[in-house]
Design a protein around this motif. Structure first.
Motif, short mmCIF file in Angstrom:
data_model
loop_
_atom_site.label_atom_id
_atom_site.label_comp_id
_atom_site.label_asym_id
_atom_site.label_seq_id
_atom_site.Cartn_x
_atom_site.Cartn_y
_atom_site.Cartn_z
N SER A 21 0.83 -1.21 0.00
CA SER A 21 0.00 0.00 0.00
C SER A 21 0.86 1.25 0.00
CB SER A 21 -0.96 -0.01 1.20
OG SER A 21 -0.25 -0.05 2.42
N ALA A 22 1.98 1.23 0.73
CA ALA A 22 2.87 2.39 0.74
C ALA A 22 3.48 2.62 -0.64
CB ALA A 22 3.98 2.18 1.77
N ALA A 23 3.86 1.54 -1.32
CA ALA A 23 4.41 1.65 -2.67
C ALA A 23 3.36 2.17 -3.64
CB ALA A 23 4.94 0.30 -3.13
N ALA A 24 2.13 1.70 -3.49
CA ALA A 24 1.05 2.13 -4.38
C ALA A 24 0.79 3.63 -4.24
CB ALA A 24 -0.22 1.35 -4.07
N LEU A 25 0.74 4.12 -3.01
CA LEU A 25 0.49 5.54 -2.79
C LEU A 25 1.65 6.38 -3.30
CD1 LEU A 25 -1.16 7.86 -1.66
CD2 LEU A 25 -0.10 7.45 0.58
N ARG A 26 2.87 5.95 -3.03
CA ARG A 26 4.04 6.71 -3.49
C ARG A 26 4.06 6.83 -5.01
NH1 ARG A 26 8.73 4.90 -5.20
NH2 ARG A 26 8.46 2.83 -4.28
N ALA A 44 8.03 -2.46 -6.71
CA ALA A 44 8.47 -1.47 -5.73
C ALA A 44 8.43 -2.03 -4.31
CB ALA A 44 7.60 -0.22 -5.82
N ALA A 45 7.51 -2.95 -4.07
CA ALA A 45 7.39 -3.55 -2.73
C ALA A 45 8.25 -4.81 -2.57
CB ALA A 45 5.93 -3.89 -2.45
N GLY A 46 8.88 -5.24 -3.67
CA GLY A 46 9.75 -6.41 -3.60
C GLY A 46 9.03 -7.74 -3.56
N VAL A 47 7.84 -7.80 -4.15
CA VAL A 47 7.09 -9.05 -4.20
C VAL A 47 6.64 -9.30 -5.64
CG1 VAL A 47 6.27 -8.76 -1.82
CG2 VAL A 47 4.86 -7.97 -3.72
N SER A 48 6.04 -10.46 -5.86
CA SER A 48 5.56 -10.79 -7.19
C SER A 48 4.15 -10.25 -7.41
CB SER A 48 5.55 -12.31 -7.38
OG SER A 48 4.55 -12.89 -6.55
N PRO A 49 3.75 -10.06 -8.68
CA PRO A 49 2.37 -9.65 -8.95
C PRO A 49 1.36 -10.63 -8.38
CG PRO A 49 3.73 -9.29 -10.88
CD PRO A 49 4.57 -10.05 -9.91
N ARG A 50 1.71 -11.90 -8.37
CA ARG A 50 0.81 -12.91 -7.81
C ARG A 50 0.59 -12.66 -6.31
NH1 ARG A 50 1.58 -19.51 -8.26
NH2 ARG A 50 -0.34 -20.06 -7.11
N THR A 51 1.67 -12.31 -5.62
CA THR A 51 1.54 -12.00 -4.20
C THR A 51 0.66 -10.77 -4.01
OG1 THR A 51 3.69 -12.95 -3.64
CG2 THR A 51 2.79 -11.32 -2.11
N TYR A 52 0.84 -9.76 -4.87
CA TYR A 52 0.01 -8.56 -4.80
C TYR A 52 -1.46 -8.92 -4.86
CZ TYR A 52 -2.36 -4.31 -6.32
OH TYR A 52 -3.24 -3.27 -6.43
N ASN A 53 -1.81 -9.82 -5.76
CA ASN A 53 -3.22 -10.19 -5.94
C ASN A 53 -3.80 -10.93 -4.75
OD1 ASN A 53 -3.42 -9.07 -8.52
ND2 ASN A 53 -2.61 -10.92 -9.50
N ASN A 54 -2.95 -11.40 -3.85
CA ASN A 54 -3.45 -12.02 -2.62
C ASN A 54 -3.91 -10.98 -1.60
OD1 ASN A 54 -2.90 -14.63 -3.50
ND2 ASN A 54 -0.82 -14.60 -2.67
N TYR A 55 -3.55 -9.72 -1.83
CA TYR A 55 -3.86 -8.66 -0.87
C TYR A 55 -4.86 -7.63 -1.40
CZ TYR A 55 0.04 -10.40 1.89
OH TYR A 55 0.87 -11.20 2.65
N PHE A 56 -4.77 -7.32 -2.67
CA PHE A 56 -5.63 -6.29 -3.25
C PHE A 56 -6.16 -6.73 -4.61
CE2 PHE A 56 -2.41 -3.99 -0.70
CZ PHE A 56 -3.26 -3.41 0.24
N SER A 57 -7.39 -6.31 -4.90
CA SER A 57 -8.00 -6.67 -6.18
C SER A 57 -7.92 -5.54 -7.19
CB SER A 57 -9.47 -7.07 -5.97
OG SER A 57 -10.21 -6.00 -5.41
N SER A 58 -7.42 -4.38 -6.78
CA SER A 58 -7.28 -3.26 -7.70
C SER A 58 -6.21 -2.32 -7.18
CB SER A 58 -8.60 -2.50 -7.84
OG SER A 58 -8.90 -1.79 -6.64
N ARG A 59 -5.68 -1.49 -8.07
CA ARG A 59 -4.68 -0.52 -7.63
C ARG A 59 -5.31 0.53 -6.72
NH1 ARG A 59 -3.79 2.33 -13.53
NH2 ARG A 59 -5.90 3.18 -13.73
N GLU A 60 -6.59 0.84 -6.97
CA GLU A 60 -7.28 1.82 -6.12
C GLU A 60 -7.34 1.34 -4.68
OE1 GLU A 60 -8.26 2.70 -10.25
OE2 GLU A 60 -8.45 0.86 -9.08
N GLN A 61 -7.63 0.06 -4.50
CA GLN A 61 -7.67 -0.49 -3.14
C GLN A 61 -6.32 -0.35 -2.45
OE1 GLN A 61 -9.02 -4.52 -2.99
NE2 GLN A 61 -11.18 -3.99 -3.18
N ALA A 62 -5.26 -0.63 -3.19
CA ALA A 62 -3.92 -0.54 -2.61
C ALA A 62 -3.57 0.90 -2.25
CB ALA A 62 -2.88 -1.11 -3.59
N ILE A 63 -3.93 1.83 -3.12
CA ILE A 63 -3.61 3.24 -2.87
C ILE A 63 -4.32 3.76 -1.62
CG2 ILE A 63 -3.89 5.59 -3.76
CD1 ILE A 63 -3.53 4.33 -6.61
N VAL A 64 -5.61 3.50 -1.51
CA VAL A 64 -6.35 4.04 -0.35
C VAL A 64 -6.02 3.30 0.93
CG1 VAL A 64 -8.22 4.85 -1.82
CG2 VAL A 64 -8.43 2.62 -0.70
#
Length: 216
Positions: A21-26, A44-64
């Motif tokens: 989320s910090a990387a998304a906002l930055r 930017a967060a040092g993880v894979s896109p697959r890992t990202y999808n385990n936490y957020f379903s959209s970039r907007e969700q990650a940003i907020v």
């Protein structure tokens, strides 16, 4: 040992979520949200896109998520931790107002970003749904375990009231966005939260009174 491993696993998951989320906002602040890809956030967060999808379903969700913080846990803990002498309604209102108006609120740049993008405003308002389950547990703890259904109804009502307050606040703030890039909120968020939560006071008081009269 199993409990310790589970605790460490949860800490690692929380750290990964916060890093994403910090990387998304930055990146959104640097490039604009429309030019941020999921792959960019993950890298930017040092993880894979697959890992990202385990936490957020959209970039907007990650940003907020970076500006919403872990409010649901703080609100539930504050309600559960209020002294017994403080009524449920008062405890709940103050917990919500405190959680939404303390230092975890977004800074000026993040606020500008959210208020000027409809998709981000919608995602930010959508974070209120996370309040419901933890808050239901806190309310049930104050009313007694056999009031679980009542606690869920009350928690859902609180989440709806908070959503309505945020919608109104973000709309008026977006409308106050001047040509010079300055946000001039036309309403007080604490006042809006108290106003939307006020109609729930009779139901909260009644539930607390029933719990008080219940044979122990």
């Amino acid at each position: 040992m199993t409990t310790r491993r589970a605790g460490l696993r949860e800490q690692k998951k929380q750290a990964t979520r916060e890093a994403l989320s910090a990387a998304a906002l930055r990146l959104a602040l640097e490039r604009g949200p429309d030019d941020v890809r999921v792959d960019d956030i993950a890298e930017a967060a040092g993880v894979s896109p697959r890992t990202y999808n385990n936490y957020f379903s959209s970039r907007e969700q990650a940003i907020v998520a970076a500006v919403a913080g872990e409010r649901e846990a703080r609100i539930a803990a504050a309600v559960a931790g209020r002294p017994v002498g403080v009524g449920l309604a008062a405890a709940l209102v103050e917990a919500v107002v405190e959680a939404y108006t303390t230092a975890s609120e977004p800074g000026r740049d993040a606020l500008l970003l959210i208020t000027t993008r409809p998709s981000l405003r919608e995602a930010f308002v959508g974070t209120t749904g996370a309040i419901e389950n933890p808050l239901a547990g806190a309310i049930a703890g104050r009313l007694g375990d056999d009031d679980e259904r009542t606690a869920r109804v009350l928690a859902a009502s609180v989440a709806a009231a908070v959503r309505i307050a945020l919608e109104g606040w973000l709309q008026t703030t977006a409308a106050s966005f001047t040509a010079g890039g300055l946000v001039v909120p036309s309403g007080s968020l604490p006042d809006l939260l108290r106003a939307t939560l006020a109609p729930l006071t009779p139901a909260l008081d009644a539930a607390e009174e029933r719990a008080r009269r219940r044979p122990r």
